[in-house]
Design a protein around this motif. Structure first.
Motif, short mmCIF file in Angstrom:
data_model
loop_
_atom_site.label_atom_id
_atom_site.label_comp_id
_atom_site.label_asym_id
_atom_site.label_seq_id
_atom_site.Cartn_x
_atom_site.Cartn_y
_atom_site.Cartn_z
N GLY A 127 59.77 66.43 64.04
CA GLY A 127 61.26 66.68 64.63
C GLY A 127 61.76 65.71 65.06
O GLY A 127 61.24 64.44 65.05
N THR A 128 62.76 65.52 66.02
CA THR A 128 63.52 64.48 66.61
C THR A 128 63.00 64.51 68.02
O THR A 128 62.99 65.33 68.72
N ILE A 159 54.90 64.12 64.41
CA ILE A 159 55.90 63.06 63.77
C ILE A 159 57.25 63.24 64.37
O ILE A 159 58.14 64.12 64.02
N PHE A 160 57.84 62.06 64.96
CA PHE A 160 59.10 62.06 65.11
C PHE A 160 60.09 61.31 64.43
O PHE A 160 59.73 60.17 64.08
N LEU A 175 58.60 72.47 61.77
CA LEU A 175 59.82 71.62 62.04
C LEU A 175 60.76 72.07 63.28
O LEU A 175 60.93 73.36 63.29
N THR A 176 61.18 71.29 63.93
CA THR A 176 61.94 71.39 65.14
C THR A 176 63.02 70.14 65.29
O THR A 176 62.61 69.22 65.63
N GLY A 177 64.20 70.63 65.03
CA GLY A 177 65.01 69.52 64.96
C GLY A 177 64.95 68.58 63.79
O GLY A 177 65.68 67.49 63.96
N ALA A 178 64.24 68.81 62.85
CA ALA A 178 63.93 67.65 61.77
C ALA A 178 65.18 68.06 60.79
O ALA A 178 65.93 68.72 60.67
N ASN A 179 65.08 66.83 60.06
CA ASN A 179 66.02 66.99 58.92
C ASN A 179 65.87 67.90 57.68
O ASN A 179 64.50 68.29 57.74
N ILE A 186 57.28 75.98 58.38
CA ILE A 186 58.28 76.98 59.00
C ILE A 186 59.24 76.03 59.84
O ILE A 186 59.07 74.82 60.23
N ASN A 187 60.38 76.49 59.99
CA ASN A 187 61.39 75.86 61.00
C ASN A 187 61.57 76.88 62.10
O ASN A 187 61.59 78.00 62.33
N VAL A 188 61.97 76.05 63.46
CA VAL A 188 62.24 76.60 64.40
C VAL A 188 63.65 76.56 64.69
O VAL A 188 64.26 75.39 64.68
#
Length: 230
Positions: A7-8, A29-30, A94-98, A118-120
């Motif tokens: 994520g970011t 991983i940011f 994924l949380t806030g990721a591209n 999965i994505n949040v």
């Protein structure tokens, strides 16, 4: 079941990560850059104060990594390495990721140790895809679409089958929405972790609605919402 979080580094991201069991996180991983190209201001002056209560220190027991973009070769090799050192299957959250590009998503799904990607999504992914979904629902006074969704990642953004959805009640203010959003998201992450501990194939809802895609909400509109709901 182990986890890789991508994520970011937003002010509240550590708070969300705490929703997962510390012992099960292989790595965090940011990303340093977003794909979205914008020519307007998106950060409203009042937001720092709202988010400040959710800022927590990085957990020094976790391993943090940095990449420019989830689609970079470095990131793919890093994920491959992290999955290789795990003695259990790994889920990617994924949380806030591209958005992961199609060819890279295919490569990740082909890695033997990766079980789920999965994505949040901070919003109802059946109604509002993309960015700032709960803010756009609030803007449209669509209070029934406030919530948190966690769904599988597919080639179409925010269109994967939904594993869970937690509703958020109509907020008393803009700040109240942000508070509820972060708290509910952290609880949802804990819930999905528990789901995957119990089953490899949870019951899902297919995203047949494929709601409208929204981009970043401009700071000027955020200010309008802040004043409307204050």
């Amino acid at each position: 079941m182990k986890w890789i979080v991508i994520g970011t580094p937003s002010p509240f991201r550590e708070h969300l990560i705490n929703g997962l069991p510390e012992k099960d996180i292989v790595g965090v991983i940011f990303e340093s850059a977003k794909d979205a190209q914008i020519n307007f201001e998106i950060n409203a002056a009042f937001e720092d104060k709202i988010y400040s209560k959710f800022i927590v220190e990085q957990n020094l027991k976790l391993k943090y990594y940095h990449t420019t973009n989830v689609n970079s070769l470095y990131c793919l090799e890093l994920i491959k390495y992290l999955t290789s050192i795990s003695f259990e299957s790994v889920n990617i959250m994924l949380t806030g990721a591209n958005k992961i590009k199609r060819n890279n998503l295919d490569k990740l799904n082909a890695m033997p140790n990766i079980k789920n990607i999965i994505n949040v999504h901070m919003g109802d992914c059946f109604q509002y895809r993309g960015l700032d979904s709960n803010l756009w629902a609030l803007y449209h006074r669509d209070f029934n679409s406030l919530g948190i969704s966690i769904h599988y990642v597919e080639n179409i953004l925010d269109a994967g089958s939904r594993i869970l959805h937690h509703r958020i009640d109509k907020p008393d203010s803009y700040a109240d929405l942000i508070d509820r959003q972060i708290i509910t998201t952290t609880k949802a992450i804990t819930s999905v972790s528990n789901i995957f501990e119990q089953t490899d194939k949870p019951i899902v809802q297919t995203n047949d609605a494929l709601g409208r895609y929204y981009g970043f909400m401009p700071a000027q509109l955020k200010q309008h919402l802040f004043q409307r709901y204050s």
